[in-house]
Design a protein around this motif. Structure first.
Motif, mmCIF file in Angstrom:
data_model
loop_
_atom_site.group_PDB
_atom_site.id
_atom_site.type_symbol
_atom_site.label_atom_id
_atom_site.label_comp_id
_atom_site.label_asym_id
_atom_site.label_seq_id
_atom_site.Cartn_x
_atom_site.Cartn_y
_atom_site.Cartn_z
ATOM 1 N N LEU A 1 63.168 37.234 38.921
ATOM 2 C CA LEU A 1 62.130 38.152 38.447
ATOM 3 C C LEU A 1 60.753 37.504 38.535
ATOM 4 O O LEU A 1 59.795 38.090 39.046
ATOM 5 N N ASN A 2 60.665 36.286 38.043
ATOM 6 C CA ASN A 2 59.379 35.597 38.033
ATOM 7 C C ASN A 2 58.873 35.298 39.441
ATOM 8 O O ASN A 2 57.658 35.294 39.689
ATOM 9 N N GLU A 3 59.791 35.040 40.359
ATOM 10 C CA GLU A 3 59.382 34.813 41.738
ATOM 11 C C GLU A 3 58.759 36.084 42.316
ATOM 12 O O GLU A 3 57.719 36.040 42.986
ATOM 13 N N TYR A 4 59.393 37.218 42.039
ATOM 14 C CA TYR A 4 58.859 38.496 42.524
ATOM 15 C C TYR A 4 57.515 38.800 41.869
ATOM 16 O O TYR A 4 56.569 39.227 42.537
ATOM 17 N N TYR A 5 57.437 38.587 40.539
ATOM 18 C CA TYR A 5 56.175 38.824 39.834
ATOM 19 C C TYR A 5 55.068 37.924 40.373
ATOM 20 O O TYR A 5 53.927 38.350 40.527
ATOM 21 N N SER A 6 55.412 36.679 40.667
ATOM 22 C CA SER A 6 54.425 35.738 41.187
ATOM 23 C C SER A 6 53.886 36.202 42.536
ATOM 24 O O SER A 6 52.681 36.145 42.799
ATOM 25 N N GLN A 7 54.784 36.675 43.390
ATOM 26 C CA GLN A 7 54.382 37.147 44.713
ATOM 27 C C GLN A 7 53.498 38.383 44.650
ATOM 28 O O GLN A 7 52.657 38.607 45.527
ATOM 29 N N ASN A 8 53.679 39.201 43.620
ATOM 30 C CA ASN A 8 52.942 40.458 43.492
ATOM 31 C C ASN A 8 51.995 40.468 42.300
ATOM 32 O O ASN A 8 51.519 41.541 41.902
ATOM 33 N N ALA A 9 51.709 39.286 41.749
ATOM 34 C CA ALA A 9 50.897 39.201 40.524
ATOM 35 C C ALA A 9 49.514 39.815 40.707
ATOM 36 O O ALA A 9 48.984 40.461 39.790
ATOM 37 N N TYR A 10 48.922 39.622 41.886
ATOM 38 C CA TYR A 10 47.584 40.169 42.113
ATOM 39 C C TYR A 10 47.602 41.693 42.029
ATOM 40 O O TYR A 10 46.689 42.306 41.460
ATOM 41 N N LEU A 11 48.652 42.322 42.569
ATOM 42 C CA LEU A 11 48.752 43.779 42.529
ATOM 43 C C LEU A 11 48.941 44.261 41.087
ATOM 44 O O LEU A 11 48.271 45.212 40.648
ATOM 45 N N TYR A 12 49.843 43.598 40.346
ATOM 46 C CA TYR A 12 50.040 43.962 38.941
ATOM 47 C C TYR A 12 48.745 43.784 38.142
ATOM 48 O O TYR A 12 48.389 44.629 37.310
ATOM 49 N N ALA A 13 48.047 42.684 38.396
ATOM 50 C CA ALA A 13 46.791 42.415 37.686
ATOM 51 C C ALA A 13 45.753 43.483 37.995
ATOM 52 O O ALA A 13 44.982 43.902 37.114
ATOM 53 N N SER A 14 45.721 43.946 39.241
ATOM 54 C CA SER A 14 44.773 44.999 39.627
ATOM 55 C C SER A 14 45.063 46.289 38.870
ATOM 56 O O SER A 14 44.145 46.960 38.374
ATOM 57 N N ILE A 15 46.347 46.645 38.769
ATOM 58 C CA ILE A 15 46.729 47.864 38.038
ATOM 59 C C ILE A 15 46.335 47.732 36.563
ATOM 60 O O ILE A 15 45.758 48.654 35.969
ATOM 61 N N PHE A 16 46.637 46.579 35.978
ATOM 62 C CA PHE A 16 46.341 46.328 34.560
ATOM 63 C C PHE A 16 44.832 46.378 34.321
ATOM 64 O O PHE A 16 44.353 46.988 33.352
ATOM 65 N N ASN A 17 44.077 45.765 35.212
ATOM 66 C CA ASN A 17 42.612 45.788 35.101
ATOM 67 C C ASN A 17 42.065 47.208 35.198
ATOM 68 O O ASN A 17 41.146 47.587 34.466
ATOM 69 N N MET A 18 42.627 48.002 36.125
ATOM 70 C CA MET A 18 42.156 49.373 36.303
ATOM 71 C C MET A 18 42.435 50.228 35.073
ATOM 72 O O MET A 18 41.561 50.966 34.600
ATOM 73 N N LEU A 19 43.648 50.148 34.552
ATOM 74 C CA LEU A 19 44.013 50.940 33.367
ATOM 75 C C LEU A 19 43.114 50.605 32.176
ATOM 76 O O LEU A 19 42.590 51.491 31.499
ATOM 77 N N THR A 20 42.928 49.323 31.925
ATOM 78 C CA THR A 20 42.122 48.896 30.789
ATOM 79 C C THR A 20 40.642 49.169 31.010
ATOM 80 O O THR A 20 39.932 49.592 30.092
ATOM 81 N N GLY A 21 40.185 48.951 32.240
ATOM 82 C CA GLY A 21 38.783 49.204 32.549
ATOM 83 C C GLY A 21 38.407 50.659 32.363
ATOM 84 O O GLY A 21 37.318 50.976 31.853
ATOM 85 N N PHE A 22 39.291 51.567 32.768
ATOM 86 C CA PHE A 22 39.040 52.995 32.580
ATOM 87 C C PHE A 22 38.896 53.327 31.098
ATOM 88 O O PHE A 22 37.977 54.046 30.691
ATOM 89 N N ARG A 23 39.819 52.810 30.286
ATOM 90 C CA ARG A 23 39.766 53.073 28.841
ATOM 91 C C ARG A 23 38.466 52.543 28.243
ATOM 92 O O ARG A 23 37.791 53.226 27.466
ATOM 93 N N LEU A 24 38.124 51.324 28.582
ATOM 94 C CA LEU A 24 36.937 50.703 28.008
ATOM 95 C C LEU A 24 35.665 51.464 28.372
ATOM 96 O O LEU A 24 34.743 51.569 27.552
ATOM 97 N N LYS A 25 35.601 51.989 29.585
ATOM 98 C CA LYS A 25 34.415 52.740 29.992
ATOM 99 C C LYS A 25 34.272 54.010 29.154
ATOM 100 O O LYS A 25 33.163 54.362 28.722
ATOM 101 N N GLY A 26 35.381 54.681 28.895
ATOM 102 C CA GLY A 26 35.333 55.858 28.033
ATOM 103 C C GLY A 26 34.893 55.520 26.621
ATOM 104 O O GLY A 26 34.061 56.220 26.025
ATOM 105 N N PHE A 27 35.441 54.424 26.076
ATOM 106 C CA PHE A 27 35.063 54.008 24.721
ATOM 107 C C PHE A 27 33.588 53.610 24.673
ATOM 108 O O PHE A 27 32.905 53.826 23.668
ATOM 109 N N GLU A 28 33.120 53.033 25.772
ATOM 110 C CA GLU A 28 31.708 52.640 25.845
ATOM 111 C C GLU A 28 30.809 53.880 25.801
ATOM 112 O O GLU A 28 29.792 53.896 25.091
#
Length: 603
Positions: A214-241
């Motif tokens: 699992l961790n090997e797969y997550y490591s290989q795709n960590a940038y993609l997961y991080a991008s999704i996480f950043n997008m979801l949180t960034g959208f919320r924060l902009k609305g709250f702002e």
């Protein structure tokens, strides 16, 4: 024994609801929803007297129930097979309608909020069934936004925000892990199968190799997961702002609980972290280690080989403990299975984890999980049936009074799990069986309090840093490491470095900070269990009324009204934590007795 199963695993049947996305039943429901939205769009701007407002509210109730139901139905279809795209696409289209609904209800409630208390409309209008939703909507973080800003945010949510969650599950679905068993065999596992192995497998080599894969797969795709996480949180924060709102305020609003109550809970839990770690350390010591390997945090008790509890036996136990709360529970749970509202099969492409989804317009409680025959699987079923019972109790209420705060959903689920633990421990036929149930209960405590504490602190840190800009994989991992150390301390050997990826709660679109509700539900369940033992005759009725009214008032007010408890004070939370401490002590005592018995037998 549950006669309807006949050695079959319960599976969802959608024929009683909408069938498929192409069925006449679904198309009819979809057309009705679009027609209601169209009518509502014409009614709301002209709703200025009691009669026209009442008519608009009737259509709002219909749209509310139907939109929520169809979105939930599509969620169920997507969970069965995350590789299937049509349900995901349809869910995006439904969120567009849902956004339009929120625009209309916000518009109407804005005008109602502007009315003076002396306005004659209030005397002519029967508003009693809408008061709680009115209070909820009028205190929502987005209520202060201009109509144009609100419309733009909702359009972006449907077109950009919602697909991010589906993308997360799609990335997971592409994983094919190659793992090895203790016997040296090679296996291939899907993402959901990997998660299940870590929770239920008795093979330590399989757990370790699964964790590594699992961790090997997550490591290989960590940038993609991080991008999704950043997008979801960034959208919320902009609305709250835009709304000039602190990011924690909407999280508390979402659960209809005060920040003071959550602060009291978390203060009490933080003060007891050393005690709570014993739920991990005592299990590690039992296996001869000073700390628990991370891949073993959810491992079953190392007592009996190849334990398997047939589903019908697990459900019979759950039905039996339910009698403590209501004599109708056994036949009700039997009905859920017979109707095809329970899904527990092992399927390729199936979403990992478990969830409950109520289909409001049809009064269908839908349970989703993968049952694997372990104690962990059985306790997970108890939680899901607890959610379903909560939903079922409210089936006669109007839809707008049935949106249960997540924190209270977890109370209902986790309280049911505690009833199951107590029943098994009390009626255990052997020392081993009692010890296994205690082991699972300590796993339950560490999962839903310690691990959720990690997630809560990590998510807060992530939001704080995300306000400054996009976070790298390294930065995200460092934040996770800090939170892990603060909660687990020396109780684990290493950390789970990709916890921020393999926990789907971080990628939900309808909730965020879905971590403290689990802590709330668990500590609260133990606190309520203490009350039940003090007053067993009257508790079931009070508890039932408490759940029935959970969509009508704040969590704080519910506890005050039905249990005379102020949850902004530490006493109630401390009582629940003391109950946990006693269970840990019981496990330690039983483990010593078991070890002494084993030594004597070997001698």
């Amino acid at each position: 024994m549950t006669s309807s199963l006949k050695n079959k695993m319960p599976a969802w049947d959608f024929r009683s609801s909408y069938g498929s996305l192409s069925s006449p039943a679904y198309r009819k429901a979809r057309q009705r929803l679009e027609a209601d939205i169209h009518i509502l769009a014409g009614l709301v701007p002209n709703a200025k007297d009691a009669v026209s407002i009442a008519i608009a509210l009737e259509h709002l109730a219909e749209v509310f129930s139907l939109t929520d139901s169809l979105i939930g139905y599509c969620r169920c279809l997507s969970a069965i097979d995350t590789r299937e795209q049509e349900a995901a696409k349809e869910r995006v289209r439904l969120w567009e309608i849902h956004s339009r609904y929120y625009e209309l209800i916000t518009d109407l409630f804005h005008r109602l909020a502007d009315l003076k208390k002396s306005d004659p409309i209030w005397k002519e209008l029967d508003f009693s069934k809408w008061e709680w939703l009115f209070e909820r909507v009028s205190t929502r973080w987005s209520f202060s936004l201009s109509p144009k800003t609100l419309q733009l945010l909702y359009e972006l949510k449907a077109s950009n925000f919602v697909p991010c969650s589906d993308l997360y599950h799609s990335v997971n679905a592409h994983l094919v892990a190659t793992v090895r068993t203790m016997d040296g065999l090679t296996k291939h596992q899907s993402h959901s199968q990997c998660i299940a192995v870590l929770k239920t497998s008795e093979d330590p080599k399989l757990r370790q190799s699964t964790f590594a894969a699992l961790n090997e797969y997550y490591s290989q795709n960590a940038y993609l997961y991080a991008s999704i996480f950043n997008m979801l949180t960034g959208f919320r924060l902009k609305g709250f702002e835009f709304a000039q709102m602190d990011f924690m305020a909407p999280a508390y609003w979402q659960n209809a609980v005060s920040s003071e109550a959550v602060d009291a809970l978390m203060t009490a839990v933080r003060a007891n972290r050393h005690m709570l770690r014993k739920s991990v350390i005592s299990r590690a010591l039992f296996t001869g280690r000073s700390a628990m390997d991370v891949w073993d945090l959810n491992a079953p008790a190392p007592l009996r080989r190849e334990i398997h509890i047939p589903y019908e036996e697990a459900l019979d136990k759950i039905k039996e403990v339910g009698k403590v709360l209501d004599e109708r529970i056994p036949e009700t749970f039997e009905l859920f299975v017979e109707k095809g509202w329970v899904e527990v099969r092992q399927l390729p492409g199936k979403q990992n984890g478990a969830f409950f989804q109520g289909i409001l317009s049809l009064n269908e409680p839908r349970i989703f999980s993968t049952y694997l025959g372990s104690f962990a699987s059985m306790s997970q079923q108890a939680i899901m049936y607890g959610h379903a019972w909560h939903f079922w109790l409210q089936r006669e209420l109007p839809a707008q009074e049935r949106k249960i705060p997540r924190a209270l959903m977890e109370v209902a689920g986790h309280f049911f799990a505690l009833l199951l633990f107590e029943e098994i421990q009390e009626k255990a036929a052997s020392m081993e069986e009692k010890l296994e149930a205690l082991w699972q209960e300590l796993t339950f405590i560490s999962n839903y309090v310690i691990n959720m504490g990690v997630r809560f602190d990590f998510e807060r840190s992530f939001f704080e840093e995300r306000r400054k800009g996009v976070l790298s994989v390294t930065k995200i991992s460092n934040l996770l490491s800090e939170a892990w150390q603060a909660w687990y301390g020396e109780s684990t050997a290493g950390i789970d470095p990709y916890l921020w990826i393999n926990r789907g709660q971080f990628y939900k679109i309808d909730d965020y900070f879905y971590n403290y509700p689990y802590i709330f539900g668990t500590v609260c369940a133990y606190g309520l269990s203490e009350i039940r033992h003090r007053m067993p005759e009257v508790f079931p009725k009070i508890y039932s009324d408490f759940l029935f009214n959970s969509g009508r008032m704040s969590v704080d007010d519910l506890f005050k009204k039905f249990f005379k408890i102020d949850i902004t004070q530490p006493e109630f939370w401390e009582s629940g934590l003391k109950a946990m401490e006693r269970k840990i002590s019981v496990f330690e005592a039983e483990a010593r007795k078991y070890s002494e018995k084993a030594v004597m037998e070997n001698t």
